[in-house]
Design a protein around this motif. Structure first.
Motif, PDB file in Angstrom:
ATOM      1  N   TYR A 124      -8.480  -1.187  12.553  1.00 32.16           N
ATOM      2  CA  TYR A 124      -7.076  -1.002  12.876  1.00 32.16           C
ATOM      3  C   TYR A 124      -6.891   0.339  13.572  1.00 32.16           C
ATOM      4  O   TYR A 124      -7.636   1.288  13.345  1.00 32.16           O
ATOM      5  CB  TYR A 124      -6.205  -1.000  11.611  1.00 32.16           C
TER       6      TYR A 124
ATOM      7  N   THR B 191     -11.848  -8.081  14.281  1.00 31.58           N
ATOM      8  CA  THR B 191     -12.527  -8.553  13.086  1.00 31.58           C
ATOM      9  C   THR B 191     -13.975  -8.835  13.451  1.00 31.58           C
ATOM     10  O   THR B 191     -14.245  -9.480  14.473  1.00 31.58           O
ATOM     11  CB  THR B 191     -11.916  -9.858  12.543  1.00 31.58           C
TER      12      THR B 191
ATOM     13  N   PHE C  59       0.809  -5.509   9.472  1.00 32.40           N
ATOM     14  CA  PHE C  59       1.565  -4.512   8.731  1.00 32.40           C
ATOM     15  C   PHE C  59       2.990  -4.371   9.238  1.00 32.40           C
ATOM     16  O   PHE C  59       3.264  -4.548  10.434  1.00 32.40           O
ATOM     17  CB  PHE C  59       0.888  -3.141   8.836  1.00 32.40           C
ATOM     18  N   GLY C  60       3.870  -3.988   8.323  1.00 34.68           N
ATOM     19  CA  GLY C  60       5.198  -3.543   8.690  1.00 34.68           C
ATOM     20  C   GLY C  60       5.147  -2.111   9.198  1.00 34.68           C
ATOM     21  O   GLY C  60       4.091  -1.474   9.230  1.00 34.68           O
ATOM     22  N   GLN C  61       6.319  -1.594   9.562  1.00 33.79           N
ATOM     23  CA  GLN C  61       6.401  -0.257  10.135  1.00 33.79           C
ATOM     24  C   GLN C  61       6.380   0.843   9.084  1.00 33.79           C
ATOM     25  O   GLN C  61       6.237   2.009   9.425  1.00 33.79           O
ATOM     26  CB  GLN C  61       7.679  -0.128  10.972  1.00 33.79           C
TER      27      GLN C  61
ATOM     28  N   LEU D  51      -8.798   3.042  11.453  1.00 36.86           N
ATOM     29  CA  LEU D  51      -9.094   2.648  10.077  1.00 36.86           C
ATOM     30  C   LEU D  51     -10.004   1.431  10.068  1.00 36.86           C
ATOM     31  O   LEU D  51      -9.828   0.519  10.871  1.00 36.86           O
ATOM     32  CB  LEU D  51      -7.802   2.277   9.341  1.00 36.86           C
TER      33      LEU D  51
ATOM     34  N   PHE E 202      -3.648  -4.145  14.181  1.00 40.20           N
ATOM     35  CA  PHE E 202      -4.949  -4.806  14.161  1.00 40.20           C
ATOM     36  C   PHE E 202      -5.656  -4.690  15.509  1.00 40.20           C
ATOM     37  O   PHE E 202      -5.049  -4.867  16.572  1.00 40.20           O
ATOM     38  CB  PHE E 202      -4.765  -6.277  13.797  1.00 40.20           C
TER      39      PHE E 202
ATOM     40  N   LEU F  98      -7.833  -6.054   0.873  1.00 37.10           N
ATOM     41  CA  LEU F  98      -8.491  -5.174   1.829  1.00 37.10           C
ATOM     42  C   LEU F  98      -8.569  -3.774   1.253  1.00 37.10           C
ATOM     43  O   LEU F  98      -7.574  -3.253   0.760  1.00 37.10           O
ATOM     44  CB  LEU F  98      -7.712  -5.123   3.140  1.00 37.10           C
TER      45      LEU F  98
ATOM     46  N   LEU G  16       3.593   0.909   2.788  1.00 33.98           N
ATOM     47  CA  LEU G  16       3.306  -0.071   3.827  1.00 33.98           C
ATOM     48  C   LEU G  16       3.117  -1.446   3.215  1.00 33.98           C
ATOM     49  O   LEU G  16       2.362  -1.613   2.258  1.00 33.98           O
ATOM     50  CB  LEU G  16       2.044   0.325   4.597  1.00 33.98           C
TER      51      LEU G  16
ATOM     52  N   LEU H 274      -5.056   4.810   2.730  1.00 37.35           N
ATOM     53  CA  LEU H 274      -4.252   3.676   2.273  1.00 37.35           C
ATOM     54  C   LEU H 274      -4.782   3.211   0.926  1.00 37.35           C
ATOM     55  O   LEU H 274      -5.954   2.851   0.803  1.00 37.35           O
ATOM     56  CB  LEU H 274      -4.362   2.515   3.259  1.00 37.35           C
TER      57      LEU H 274
ATOM     58  N   PHE I 280      -9.322   0.018   2.384  1.00 31.79           N
ATOM     59  CA  PHE I 280      -9.405   0.797   3.605  1.00 31.79           C
ATOM     60  C   PHE I 280     -10.192   2.084   3.421  1.00 31.79           C
ATOM     61  O   PHE I 280     -10.150   2.704   2.350  1.00 31.79           O
ATOM     62  CB  PHE I 280      -7.999   1.161   4.089  1.00 31.79           C
TER      63      PHE I 280
ATOM     64  N   TYR J 148       0.852  -1.184   0.000  1.00 29.21           N
ATOM     65  CA  TYR J 148       0.000   0.000   0.000  1.00 29.21           C
ATOM     66  C   TYR J 148       0.894   1.243   0.000  1.00 29.21           C
ATOM     67  O   TYR J 148       2.023   1.213   0.465  1.00 29.21           O
ATOM     68  CB  TYR J 148      -0.868   0.061   1.255  1.00 29.21           C
TER      69      TYR J 148
ATOM     70  N   GLN K 219      -3.798   3.275  14.007  1.00 27.16           N
ATOM     71  CA  GLN K 219      -2.508   3.669  13.451  1.00 27.16           C
ATOM     72  C   GLN K 219      -1.982   4.895  14.186  1.00 27.16           C
ATOM     73  O   GLN K 219      -2.640   5.938  14.226  1.00 27.16           O
ATOM     74  CB  GLN K 219      -2.598   3.968  11.950  1.00 27.16           C
TER      75      GLN K 219
ATOM     76  N   PHE L  10     -12.555  -5.342   9.261  1.00 27.71           N
ATOM     77  CA  PHE L  10     -11.416  -5.213  10.160  1.00 27.71           C
ATOM     78  C   PHE L  10     -11.299  -3.777  10.656  1.00 27.71           C
ATOM     79  O   PHE L  10     -11.497  -2.831   9.894  1.00 27.71           O
ATOM     80  CB  PHE L  10     -10.126  -5.601   9.439  1.00 27.71           C
TER      81      PHE L  10
ATOM     82  N   LYS M 195       3.767   5.104  11.949  1.00 28.29           N
ATOM     83  CA  LYS M 195       3.831   3.649  12.143  1.00 28.29           C
ATOM     84  C   LYS M 195       2.818   2.942  11.262  1.00 28.29           C
ATOM     85  O   LYS M 195       1.905   3.549  10.707  1.00 28.29           O
ATOM     86  CB  LYS M 195       3.572   3.303  13.606  1.00 28.29           C
ATOM     87  N   GLY M 196       2.990   1.620  11.137  1.00 24.22           N
ATOM     88  CA  GLY M 196       2.022   0.829  10.398  1.00 24.22           C
ATOM     89  C   GLY M 196       0.770   0.580  11.218  1.00 24.22           C
ATOM     90  O   GLY M 196       0.793   0.627  12.442  1.00 24.22           O
ATOM     91  N   PRO M 197      -0.350   0.328  10.559  1.00 22.25           N
ATOM     92  CA  PRO M 197      -1.593   0.036  11.281  1.00 22.25           C
ATOM     93  C   PRO M 197      -1.461  -1.212  12.150  1.00 22.25           C
ATOM     94  O   PRO M 197      -0.793  -2.182  11.786  1.00 22.25           O
ATOM     95  CB  PRO M 197      -2.612  -0.187  10.158  1.00 22.25           C
TER      96      PRO M 197
END
Lengths: 111, 111
Positions: free
Chosen positions: B36, B49, A102-104, B87, B46, B99, A90, A43, B101, A35, B38, B34, B42-44
């Motif tokens: 999230y 669900t 997700f990664g950072q 998110l 979780f 997904l 991302l 996103l 968003f 993303y 954030q 889902f 940084k990444g989202p």
């Protein structure tokens, strides 16, 4: 603990350069995603992969390509970087029918 | 085409002031929705669900609910550490497991 690792947190590249963003996950997930996130645009999905060597275009694939030669690694390639590709990138991974992790993120600046 | 809209775009609350965030969606057959969180840069991360209308999930001061067209994230007696962008992402049961968003709600809790 689940982990999605992106190779760089910050990256500065010049216009026209070929750029590789790497993502590795250690959860044996089938699905992987790239993303980009921009202020006011949220996103947006660039590409995703549901298996090794398999890929599908997301909503904004233009100017990008991807590679998934191994299950744990998903690479995003900017063939010729442009300033409008300056963004937060991302990576995420998921198993079938489960949440994505997700990664950072990689903050890429193209000058 | 799958669509998701989150409202409000931004919300500022006093510590202890409860409120709700909205996620309206249109997908072809909902597999799951889902939520999230954030934090900046940084990444989202979780949170929840939800799979079917009427389902509820709770975590600390957060409770997520789902109807056939909307999901709500209720925040009860929030603290400053709940400040983040939230998110939502509905996932269709048709086709690939991507997904999509929403643009997120930026929540600020003032002490």
């Amino acid at each position: 603990d689940v982990k999605v690792t992106q190779s760089s947190r910050y990256l500065v590249k010049r216009t026209g350069e070929k750029v590789f963003l790497e993502c590795v996950q250690d959860m044996d997930h089938e699905n992987m995603f790239w993303y980009r996130q921009d202020p006011g645009l949220g996103l947006r999905l660039i590409y995703f992969s549901y298996d090794v060597k398999m890929k599908e275009k997301g909503d904004i694939p233009e100017g990008y390509s991807v590679s998934r030669e191994k299950k744990e690694r998903f690479s995003l390639i900017l063939e010729s970087a442009s300033t409008n590709q300056t963004s937060m990138y991302l990576c995420a991974s998921s198993s079938h029918n489960t949440e994505a992790f997700f990664g950072q993120g990689t903050r890429l600046t193209v000058v | 085409e799958d669509q998701v809209t989150q409202s409000p775009e931004a919300l500022r609350l006093q510590e202890g002031e409860s409120s709700s965030l909205n996620c309206s969606y249109t997908v072809s057959g909902l597999r799951g929705l889902f939520w999230y969180r954030q934090d900046p840069g940084k990444g989202p991360e979780f949170l929840f669900t939800l799979y079917s209308a009427g389902e509820e999930k709770e975590k600390e001061r957060l409770k997520a609910t789902l109807t056939k067209k909307e999901s709500f994230l209720h925040i009860t007696a929030p603290k400053p550490e709940d400040s983040a962008t939230y998110l939502c992402a509905p996932q269709s049961s048709l086709g690939a497991q991507k997904l999509v968003f929403g643009q997120g709600t930026r929540l600020t809790i003032n002490p």
